[in-house]
Design an enzyme around this catalytic site. Structure first.
Site, PDB file in Angstrom:
ATOM      1  N   GLU A 202     -13.630  -9.796  21.439  1.00  0.00           N
ATOM      2  CA  GLU A 202     -12.376  -9.087  21.229  1.00  0.00           C
ATOM      3  C   GLU A 202     -12.148  -8.596  19.799  1.00  0.00           C
ATOM      4  O   GLU A 202     -11.406  -7.644  19.590  1.00  0.00           O
ATOM      5  CB  GLU A 202     -11.188  -9.988  21.624  1.00  0.00           C
ATOM      6  CG  GLU A 202     -11.294 -10.632  22.996  1.00  0.00           C
ATOM      7  CD  GLU A 202     -11.320  -9.647  24.152  1.00  0.00           C
ATOM      8  OE1 GLU A 202     -11.285  -8.425  23.914  1.00  0.00           O
ATOM      9  OE2 GLU A 202     -11.385 -10.094  25.309  1.00  0.00           O
ATOM     10  N   SER A 603     -13.418  -3.387  35.213  1.00  0.00           N
ATOM     11  CA  SER A 603     -12.796  -4.240  34.200  1.00  0.00           C
ATOM     12  C   SER A 603     -11.300  -3.894  34.118  1.00  0.00           C
ATOM     13  O   SER A 603     -10.591  -4.058  35.106  1.00  0.00           O
ATOM     14  CB  SER A 603     -13.509  -4.083  32.853  1.00  0.00           C
ATOM     15  OG  SER A 603     -13.144  -5.107  31.965  1.00  0.00           O
ATOM     16  N   ASP A 678     -19.866 -13.933  36.225  1.00  0.00           N
ATOM     17  CA  ASP A 678     -19.104 -13.244  35.187  1.00  0.00           C
ATOM     18  C   ASP A 678     -18.429 -14.275  34.284  1.00  0.00           C
ATOM     19  O   ASP A 678     -17.612 -15.072  34.748  1.00  0.00           O
ATOM     20  CB  ASP A 678     -18.054 -12.339  35.843  1.00  0.00           C
ATOM     21  CG  ASP A 678     -17.426 -11.342  34.877  1.00  0.00           C
ATOM     22  OD1 ASP A 678     -17.400 -11.625  33.670  1.00  0.00           O
ATOM     23  OD2 ASP A 678     -16.956 -10.285  35.343  1.00  0.00           O
ATOM     24  N   HIS A 710     -20.540  -9.503  33.804  1.00  0.00           N
ATOM     25  CA  HIS A 710     -19.422  -8.562  33.847  1.00  0.00           C
ATOM     26  C   HIS A 710     -19.878  -7.115  34.031  1.00  0.00           C
ATOM     27  O   HIS A 710     -19.245  -6.339  34.737  1.00  0.00           O
ATOM     28  CB  HIS A 710     -18.590  -8.686  32.577  1.00  0.00           C
ATOM     29  CG  HIS A 710     -17.303  -7.929  32.616  1.00  0.00           C
ATOM     30  ND1 HIS A 710     -16.330  -8.166  33.565  1.00  0.00           N
ATOM     31  CD2 HIS A 710     -16.817  -6.930  31.831  1.00  0.00           C
ATOM     32  CE1 HIS A 710     -15.299  -7.355  33.362  1.00  0.00           C
ATOM     33  NE2 HIS A 710     -15.579  -6.599  32.320  1.00  0.00           N
TER      34      HIS A 710
END
Length: 744
Positions: A202, A603, A678, A710
């Site tokens: 992130e 996503s 994931d 993912h």
């Protein structure tokens, strides 16, 4: 002129033998973009441009190449197969690291680093470490001991290599061959020299240690994830199951505890830097000043509304705050901190509402704005101190574009940047250390990536990879499949401008009515409506007779903070409203069938597909949601709390931001897709949705992928399968038997 005559000659003399673009060719593991290089870097002395590229027979297995600007020739420096045949089994830590860096689909040499003197390159290969010396033209295997090596880095003077092994920080003396453990407490929940999960995923920070400019010290992060909940995930693979223990920082829960230390490369005591009285903070960035006497670090509050830039004297460990950024909602991180030789520094900030550059004095006093205006900078690319210029990328002239600009460092032309890139579309630039030339990678929807060397004013020096779309290019056989997109704007309910991209179906007939393939991402820190090459699947769907539509709703990036801010405290509201603005406009077009509109996203886009189907199910025929978040309490702290705060502080926002609260309205057809391993958007998100839909008696289709992460990119077969699935769903469930067949 001769360039265009060349193309006219080809068009006249060659027979038309083009094939239709198909899914198997898009996702066969090769590259339809042509021989475009990856990981472009310029040597410190400017003599070489290096990059990664795979051979046609093994396009996903990367070799190390070099281009010599003085001769204009490229050659292979190191072929991965010369050092190791086949692919070694990677550790769980390295697999996770590659997933975070979006290189999980690559093999061979996936990263490398130049030595500071420009005479050697360091690179890992399948857990082992090599040093390639240009003078000797050979790669030497370094003795790093037992265990996989992570994040190797050469010291500034080239004597040492630092690396992470078994969660400790090590150095290898390249002269004596001696290995030294700089930390010894790593293991279990303690990591030294590594970036934590949310820093990698992130914050855009993949690194956990930093050499000082003179090589005498290493600053490193130590984090302990003992307080982060240990989540037991059953990863279901094709032939076996694994019980994966992952410490996942769920929104509202504990984060890792972070420390920042200083240590000499030959070991010795670790000196710890005081990160402040608040333990629950984020270490978002670390950078040395050029003289090596001070270390700077960025400290962000848990609510992400305060960011401090700190300066630490490495001798006394005394520190001061250079500047503080604050916000009433959240602060977007950037990497635009550059220290000048005299102590001044360039700083990127959104304080004006748009990301701009500012110049500060050595003690943190604001001197002036370098750039200004109602447009945003993407990235600070280089600073030429000798000529007093900064170089950056922006979409100032056209929102879907990315262009390269320059400005005087003295702020004398803050609102009047000079554009130096040529050609409408998307430019990615890598500047030399002295900013005396740069490598430009340029493309648009009809032009595959072209790589050139250019002067700082944009003047062409030479082509590294001209990559023309001509016979021999991997896309040449599909050239007749190219549909040129149309770009336009709509107006959101609050008056802000929304950009869209639209492909009309191949063989478009305005007298017919076509189904719609509406694809989007729609989330923060991304822009989907781009003027760039590589939109293959959307091109494919246009060739299958769909109107292909993409709109960037409020909340997406590159438009300033006011454009992002409407998602604060509740997700899935402004985004749905804007996407419906786009769909309602489509329904006014006489050649769009309003009963046959479907949505697709991955996503955040998968989440938005669910929200559209749940909140506006009567307006959409159906959709595909891949790897969606369905409950924001199941996503990580840093991302989720930036927009929603903690669940305990905003319970209503979390409820309204979940599709679970709106399932009564989900009347359209749904295909739900998720990888069964994931570790980013946990499979638990989809299992919760499955259970809720079953309780309501709502039918839906489901596809799960054993071993799938993912991105579902562990093998080309997974990517092929999921896109065949999407294609079939839209053909059968959205278009039905009335789908017009496009001519090849």
């Amino acid at each position: 002129m001769r360039y265009w005559l060349h193309w006219i000659f080809i068009a006249i003399t060659l027979p038309v033998m083009a094939d239709s673009l198909d899914i198997d060719h898009i996702f066969d593991g090769g590259s339809l973009a042509g021989p475009a290089p990856r990981r472009l870097k310029i040597s410190p002395d400017g003599r070489w441009v290096t990059f990664l590229r795979g051979e046609p027979q093994q396009p996903g297995r990367m070799d190390l190449w070099a281009y010599a600007p003085n001769t204009g020739k490229s050659s292979v420096l190191v072929a991965a197969d010369q050092l190791q045949q086949g692919d070694a089994q990677l550790s769980a830590d390295e697999r996770s690291r590659r997933e975070r860096s979006r290189t999980a689909d690559l093999r061979g040499i996936v990263d490398y680093q130049w030595s500071p003197d420009g005479k050697a390159l360091l690179f890992p290969l399948d857990g082992r470490l090599y040093l390639y010396t240009l003078g000797q033209r050979q790669a030497r295997l370094l003795d790093t001991g037992e265990g996989e090596v992570l994040d190797p880095q050469l010291s500034p003077h080239g004597r040492y290599v630092a690396y992470v092994q078994d969660r400790n920080l090590w150095t290898l003396d390249l002269v004596s061959g001696e290995r030294q453990a700089l930390t010894r407490d790593g293991g279990g929940s303690v990591h030294n020299g590594e970036a934590e999960f949310i820093a990698q995923e992130e914050m855009g920070r993949s690194r956990g240690y930093w050499w000082s400019p003179d090589g005498s010290l290493i600053a490193f992060e130590r984090y302990d994830e003992a307080d982060v909940p240990l989540t037991q995930r059953l990863e279901i693979h094709a032939g076996h199951n694994e019980l994966a223990s992952q410490r996942y920082p769920f929104a509202g829960g504990p984060n890792v505890t972070v420390r920042l230390g200083l240590v000499a490369p030959s070991a010795g005591p670790v000196r710890w830097i005081d990160l402040g009285s608040q333990a629950d903070i984020y270490l978002t960035g670390v950078r040395w000043r050029p003289d090596g006497q001070q270390l700077s670090y960025q400290r962000m509050s848990r609510d992400q509304q305060r960011l401090d830039l700190q300066a630490v004297d490495v001798h006394t460990l005394l520190q001061r705050t250079l500047l503080t950024e604050t916000s009433d909602d959240w602060i977007n991180l950037n990497d635009d901190l550059h220290f000048l030789a005299d102590g001044r520094f360039v700083w990127g900030s959104e304080r004006s509402g748009f990301h701009q550059l500012y110049l500060y004095g050595p003690q943190g006093r604001l001197l002036h704005a370098i750039s200004a205006g109602p447009w945003a900078i993407d990235e600070l690319l280089a600073v030429n101190e000798a000529h007093g210029k900064v170089y950056f990328s922006s979409n100032r002239d056209a929102v879907p574009d990315r262009q390269i600009y320059s400005l005087p460092l003295d702020g004398s032309a803050a609102g009047r940047p000079q554009r130096i890139s040529l050609g409408e579309g998307t430019h990615q630039a890598v500047f030399s250390r002295q900013a005396d030339f740069y490598v430009d990678t340029w493309s648009n929807p009809l032009t595959p990536p072209q790589v050139s060397l250019r002067r700082p004013d944009g003047h062409l020096l030479n082509w590294l990879e001209a990559n023309p779309l001509q016979p021999g290019h991997p896309f040449w056989r599909y050239r007749d499949s190219l549909v040129e997109p149309e770009f336009g704007t709509l107006t959101a309910k609050d008056g802000q401008t929304l950009y869209y991209r639209l492909y009309k179906p191949a063989g478009f007939d305005p007298q017919r009515r076509y189904p719609v393939f509406d694809s989007f991402y729609g989330g923060p820190h991304a822009q989907s409506v781009t003027n760039a090459w590589g939109d293959y699947f959307n091109q494919y769907m246009a060739n299958q007779g769909f109107v292909v539509f993409t709109l960037d709703n409020r909340g997406t990036s590159r438009r300033g903070h006011a454009f992002e801010q409407p998602i604060y405290q509740q997700l899935g509201d402004a985004e749905v409203e804007d996407q419906l603005t786009g769909l309602n406009w489509l329904k006014t077009l006489p050649w769009v069938d309003p009963e046959r509109i479907g949505v697709f996203g991955w996503s955040y886009g998968g989440y938005l597909s669910l929200m559209l189907l749940a909140k506006a199910g009567d307006q959409i025929a159906g959709g595909v949601a891949v790897a969606p978040v369905t409950n924001w309490k199941l996503y990580d702290t840093f991302y989720t709390e930036r927009y929603l705060g903690k669940p305990q502080d905003n319970p209503g926002g979390y409820i309204r931001s979940s599709p679970m609260a709106w399932l009564d309205g989900m009347t359209g057809k749904l295909m739900l897709v998720h990888g069964m391993a994931d570790d980013n958007v946990l499979f638990l998100n989809s299992t919760e949705l499955m259970s809720a839909l079953q309780d309501l008696g709502r039918p839906f289709q489901l596809m799960t992928y054993p071993g799938g992460k993912h991105g579902l990119n562990s093998t080309p077969a997974q990517r092929r399968h999921v896109y065949h699935l999407i294609d079939t769903f839209f053909r059968e469930q959205i278009a039905g038997r009335r789908l017009p067949q496009a001519s090849p």
